[in-house]
Each structure stands twice: as structure tokens, then as C-alpha cells.
Design an enzyme around this catalytic site. Structure first.
Site, short mmCIF file in Angstrom:
data_model
loop_
_atom_site.label_atom_id
_atom_site.label_comp_id
_atom_site.label_asym_id
_atom_site.label_seq_id
_atom_site.Cartn_x
_atom_site.Cartn_y
_atom_site.Cartn_z
CD GLU A 243 71.62 13.06 48.17
OE1 GLU A 243 71.45 14.21 48.65
OE2 GLU A 243 71.11 12.70 47.11
CG ASP B 136 73.17 16.56 46.03
OD1 ASP B 136 74.11 17.04 46.68
OD2 ASP B 136 73.27 15.56 45.29
CG ASP C 116 68.84 16.72 43.72
OD1 ASP C 116 68.60 16.40 44.89
OD2 ASP C 116 69.67 16.14 43.00
CG ASP D 292 66.90 11.78 43.96
OD1 ASP D 292 65.68 11.53 43.97
OD2 ASP D 292 67.72 11.29 43.15
#
Ligand code: 0RA
Length: 641
Positions: A428, A502, A504, A506
């Protein structure tokens, strides 16, 4: 113990089960998590068989506090009388002689087969211990085994008021399952729920007593696979009121089919089972069903003048658009084919399904013309949409975007051209992409940075998919073909496609989008195990000159607890991959020697379909509800996909 220490009886036992301990994967496929869970399925299958024979209504599956498993049922109890040829009790024979189990079945046939159906003796051979209890003839019979060897003989004591039944407790042997013997709650609950759907009316209670707060769930579905289909469609809008249900038997083959078309679904989601085993690779039962569906619907469409004389037939895939269905067959002597033995091979089943389903479906549809009309209308829409998509593809082809198109510019390719060893990391953003490019082993690791949120493909039509930049990069970098067309392994440029995002929200979202893309675009990528998820660490704990990476909260807590209470340490929480040094990223996440990766499996396509539909579909209400429940923890891995 030396060889001479064995009594005659034990030598026989060893002869019986030695091959199982020597080559466990011959019997249970692998000694990894899948094989471990097969032990439970094997034992439960025996209780299911007893239920199908009409003698058992309740099955309990417990994970005990020590990690062992108990399967208990209220069937007739395994016979305990002396077995004429072995000179041992029937129970001990079943436990210690390979494939002995089936011989006691009498009359009916064992439905288990394929992946398991190897017999309880295999579970016995691969367990550190087994404790077995049988209630029969107003007595309780008990015996213990260790690594397949009976510890003493079968003991009996009066227990006049106890109902009949069998209880088998076992602890898998860590000498065999070297990767650990921890059972996964959702894997077991998923399969037990599935078994309850497949065997209407059987009550299965699943309890997990490993943590302070125990989980107990009961699965019992009087409606069987019909309820299964309702469950899978519960977030969708049905096209007709009642699930279409068909059942029958011919030449000893039992066939059950449940079908439901939905308005707001566009893929087909047909699940096949043979003798309670999910046939991921299809087979003759599914072939028969697809053929008869296509033929029947086209015949009716012509009769009702929905297709004109000069127009072509609707394609099978048009008719199945938006269809959720289950076909479950029970075959006396199943033949399972393919590498994973998940394809039903019995040729006679094709014709049996075709004729049984054809007859009943025709009659049903004749009496329910509005149902036919709704299904046909949707199929005709699908046909037209497919035509439009085909034209869009042609356009794209002509522009030669897909054929002989250059590899995308931002792809940092690896040097090997051998797809078997080549890996591609889908990363990403550019900053993480930079770390990954510097950290990788460029010989076999390629990096493809993806910018922004890639397209949400459930919502858009095929024409748009081909125009999206990120999707085009993915398609060309991986060497994927055209959506939905037969998947060609030999074009795939990497056999490990690793999603590295990641840790998280997102990151989870992008991972979901990518998985949706693979799932919808070419499901075989997932089914054949090419898709992986990288597991970067969440924390680094530094203490003096030492450091330890922790991959989740639990590991962090465990590590902190293991430190002396007066220890000085610092904890770094990685907020994104971009925060890691390239060398750190290599050590923790990309180095095959030290990394952990999760292979994405769609064992339970039903669950996958639901989550994808809920998360990606057009209906907002179920998505909101789902997100409210799972909130920021939203993570497909946690949901067992
Ligand atoms: C063979 C014969 C009979 C029962 C069983 C097998 C049996 C096996 C298992 C394994 C787990 N639970 C089970 N329950 C029953 C019955 C023979 C008879 O009573 O006539």
C-alpha cells in the site's frame, strides 16, 4: 521399552497402527493444522453416521481445559463384545486395527469418506492418549490408550440408568503434530455448524472450556440444507418467497438440493457436498445439477416465449447469476479425485442428479409460474450484461491492454522467471513500497505498490474494471486472464501473491478490497492457495542490546510477562510499514526463513460470500450493522477468511 517387552497383543497393535505413526500424512493429509482438525472430524463423523442410521440425536464436542477434545453421542455405543477374528473386544478392534471401523456398520453404509473416513484407529494412533467410554447393556465400559496402545483391558461397571452412547476423549500427540496441537475455535465451529446443516435434525453442541469464560454453542437445523441456504442469503433480497427444495433417492444415491435466487447478487454460489464432505473442486453432482438447471430453464423460457425461436439459449452462468444453492449427495461408494480429493468422480451421480432434479424442478416451476418468470427475467438481464461486457472486453483487447501489454512501470520485478519460486508483494502506497523494494531479495521477490483505494469491484461492471489503473497493473503484473474465464495457471507469473498492508483500519480495508477483487475476478487464485497475507510485527520491545518483535497484542503481553519485574525496556509500536527500516521489514516480514505468512483459504465459501457481499454490496443497512458490530477491529483474518 525394548521389543521383547511387548506382549503378543501389543505386537498386533503395533502392526496395526505403526504405519500411521510412521507416515501420518498418508492418512490425514498433513500434520499441520488441517490434519490436526481432521482428527476431530473423524471422530465426529462416526457419531454422525450413528445419527444417520437413526440411533443418535445429540452429539457433543468439547475442547477441554487441557486442550484435549471429547466427542460424546447418545447412539447405541460402540459394540464391546468379543470380536471373533481378532480375539479382542469389538471396541478394541475398532481402535487398534486400521479400517476396522466400517465392518461393524451392518446394513447401512458409512457416509464419511474422502478426506477422512480413515477410522478412529488413526486418531488413536496419532494421540498421546485416548480415553473411551461406552454405555451399553446397562454398563459403562472404559479403556485408555496411549499412542495407540491399550493401557489395560476394557473395564466394565454397572451404570443402569445411563442412556446408551459413546464418549471419546483424545489429546493429539505433539510428537506427530510438531507445529502444535491448538484447536481453532472458528474452524471447528464452522465445520460443526456445516455438519448440522447437512444432517437435518442432528443436534451438535460445541463447547470450548479453554479459557475462564467458556463458549457454548448449539447447532440444530430441522430444515437442513434449506436452512443453510436461508442463512447464506440472509443479507440478500430473495427473488422468490420460498427456497426451492428437492430431495430423492435413486439406485442407493441420496440427493438433496436447495436453491434460492436473490435480486442483489450477481455471482453464483453453489456449494457441493458428497457424503458430508465439501467438494471444493466440484464433480459429477455439480455437473449434473448445472446441466439440468440450464436445460430446464431454457425449455421453460421457450415454452413461455421468453426466448424467441431465432434467439440463442441462455448460458448456464446467466441462469445461475444470483443463485445460492447447496447440493448434498450421499453415495454408497464415493470416489474422490484430484490432488486434494475434493472432487466427486462417480459418473453415475451425474445422471441421477439430472433426472431426479429435472422431474421435480419442472413440476415445481409449472405450478409457480411467477417464480419462473422472475428467475428468467434476471437470467435474461444477465445474458444482456454479459454481452455488453464481452463487447467491452473486445474493445480492451483491441487496444491490447491485456494482450502483450507491457508490465506496469511501478512494478519492481524480480529476476527469476520461475513462477514457482517467484513472489509478488502488493504494497500500500509509495513509502511502504520504497522500504519493501530496498528490503527485498530481488532475485525472487517483486514489489507492486498500489496507490489509493483500489476499485470496489462488487459495485462496478466489468467494463469499468478494465479501465481502472490499479486493477490493470494487477492484472498485467500477475498475468491474470479475463475475468471469469477459465483460469490458466501457466500464465500466472508468481505463485505467491502476498498482500502486505499496514496493521490499521485502512490497511484492513485495502486488504479486503484486494481479497474481494481476487475472489470475484478469479476465485481459483484463492481456492488454489496462491494468495497470502504478510504478517508484519506490531511491536518491537527493546531491552538493553536485545530486541524482540511481537506480532500481536497477546505475544506482546506474553513477552512482557516473561521479563523480570524490574526490567527496563521500551516498546515501539509500528504504525505502518513505512516506519520500518528496510532491513527490519526483511527480517520480520519478508525473509522466508523468519517470516510468518497466512495463506488465504476459502474453506467456507459461504462465509466469504456473505462478508464480501455485506462489505462490498449495494445494500447499506447490513454493511452498517456489520461495521458497527466489528467496528475498527474489522479484519478479515479475525473473521477467519
Ligand atoms: C458399529 C455398530 C454399532 C454402533 C457403532 C458402530 C457405533 C460407533 C460409534 C463411534 C462413535 N459413536 C458410535 N456409536 C455407535 C451398534 C451395533 C448394535 O448395537 O447393534
Amino acid at each position: 521399552m525394548t521389543t521383547s517387552d511387548y506382549g503378543a497383543q501389543q505386537i498386533q497393535v503395533l502392526e496395526g497402527l505403526d504405519p500411521v505413526r510412521k507416515r501420518p500424512s498418508m492418512y490425514i493429509g498433513t500434520t499441520g493444522p488441517r490434519g490436526l482438525h481432521h482428527l476431530v472430524y473423524e471422530v465426529v463423523d462416526n457419531s454422525i453416521d450413528e445419527a444417520l442410521a437413526g440411533y443418535c440425536t445429540d452429539i457433543g464436542v468439547d475442547i477441554n481445559p487441557d486442550g484435549s477434545v471429547t466427542v460424546i453421542d447418545n447412539g447405541r455405543g460402540i459394540p464391546t463384545d468379543l470380536h471373533p477374528t481378532t480375539g479382542k473386544s469389538a471396541l478394541e478392534t475398532v481402535m487398534t486395527v486400521l479400517h476396522a471401523g466400517g465392518k461393524f456398520g451392518g446394513g447401512g453404509y458409512k457416509v464419511s469418506g474422502g478426506l477422512h473416513g480413515v477410522g478412529i484407529s488413526v486418531v488413536n494412533a496419532l494421540s498421546e492418549w485416548v480415553n473411551i467410554r461406552v454405555w451399553r447393556d446397562k454398563k459403562i465400559h472404559t479403556q485408555r490408550y496411549e499412542r495407540g496402545i491399550p493401557m489395560g483391558s476394557l473395564e466394565a461397571a454397572l451404570d443402569p440408568s445411563h442412556p446408551t452412547g459413546t464418549s471419546i476423549s483424545f489429546l493429539p500427540d505433539t510428537q506427530i503434530f510438531t507445529g502444535g496441537i491448538e484447536f481453532d475455535y472458528s474452524t471447528l465451529s464452522g465445520r460443526l455448524r456445516e455438519l448440522a446443516y447437512l444432517n437435518a435434525g442432528v443436534k451438535i453442541t460445541f463447547s470450548d472450556y479453554r479459557s475462564k469464560e467458556s463458549h457454548i454453542e448449539t447447532y440444530c437445523y430441522e430444515g437442513g440444507i434449506k436452512e443453510y441456504v436461508i442463512y447464506m442469503c440472509r443479507q440478500k433480497e430473495p427473488l422468490h418467497q420460498d427456497v426451492i427444495y428437492i430431495s430423492g433417492e435413486k439406485n442407493g444415491v441420496q440427493v438433496e438440493v436447495a436453491l434460492q435466487w436473490c435480486i442483489d447478487a450477481y455471482s453464483d454460489n453453489l456449494l457441493g457436498f458428497a457424503n458430508n464432505i465439501r467438494t471444493i473442486d466440484g464433480g459429477t453432482h455439480l455437473e449434473g445439477l448445472k446441466t439440468v438447471l440450464t436445460r430446464t430453464m431454457n425449455n421453460i423460457a421457450r415454452k413461455r416465449n421468453k426466448i424467441k425461436d431465432n434467439e440463442p439459449n441462455l448460458g448456464g452462468e446467466n441462469i445461475r447469476e444470483g443463485l445460492t444453492g447447496v447440493i448434498s449427495v450421499k453415495v454408497p461408494e464415493p470416489e474422490f479425485e484430484g490432488q486434494t480429493k475434493t472432487k466427486l468422480g462417480n459418473t453415475e451421480v451425474r445422471g441421477i442428479v439430472d433426472s431426479l432434479v429435472g422431474e421435480i424442478l419442472n413440476e415445481y416451476l409449472e405450478f409457480n409460474p411467477h417464480v419462473v418468470d422472475n428467475i428468467l427475467e434476471k437470467a435474461i438481464q444477465a445474458f444482456k450484461a454479459a454481452e455488453a461486457a464481452r463487447r467491452a472486453r473486445e474493445l480492451v483487447r483491441r487496444k491490447s491492454v491485456l494482450e502483450s501489454s507491457p508490465l506496469p512501470g511501478k512494478l519492481a520485478d524480480c529476476s527469476t522467471r520461475d513462477p514457482e519460486e517467484a513472489e509478488i508483494y502488493l504494497v500500500e502506497g509509495d513509502s511502504a513500497g520504497g522500504s519493501a523494494k530496498q528490503g527485498r531479495d530481488r532475485r525472487f521477490q517483486a514489489i507492486l505498490p498500489l496507490r489509493g483505494k483500489i476499485l470496489n469491484i462488487e459495485k462496478t461492471d466489468d467494463a469499468k474494471i478494465y479501465k481502472n489503473n490499479e486493477i490493470q497493473s494487477l492484472i498485467t503484473a500477475l498475468g491474470l486472464g479475463i475475468k471469469g474465464e477459465e483460469f490458466d495457471d501457466s500464465q500466472l507469473r508468481y505463485h505467491r501473491v502476498v498482500i502486505m498492508t499496514d496493521a490499521d483500519v485502512d490497511g484492513a480495508h485495502i486488504r479486503t478490497l484486494l481479497l474481494t477483487f481476487f475472489y470475484r475476478y478469479q476465485r481459483e487464485l484463492v481456492d488454489r492457495g496462491y494468495i497470502y497475507i504478510a504478517c508484519p510485527p506490531l511491536y518491537k520491545v527493546e531491552r538493553g542490546r536485545n530486541h524482540v518483535y511481537c506480532y500481536n497484542e497477546r505475544e506482546l503481553q506474553e513477552h512482557l510477562h516473561s521479563l523480570p519485574s524490574n526490567a527496563n525496556y521500551t516498546i515501539q509500536r509500528f504504525k505502518g510499514l513505512g516506519e520500518m527500516m528496510p532491513a527490519q521489514l526483511w527480517d520480520t516480514t519478508m525473509n522466508p526463513e523468519t517470516r510468518t505468512m497466512k495463506r488465504v483459504e476459502i474453506e467456507d465459501a459461504a462465509k466469504a460470500d456473505r462478508i464480501f457481499t455485506v462489505l462490498m454490496g449495494d445494500r447499506v443497512a447490513p454493511r452498517r450493522e456489520f461495521i458497527e458490530i466489528y467496528g475498527p477491529k474489522l479484519n478479515l483474518i479475525d473473521l477467519d477468511i
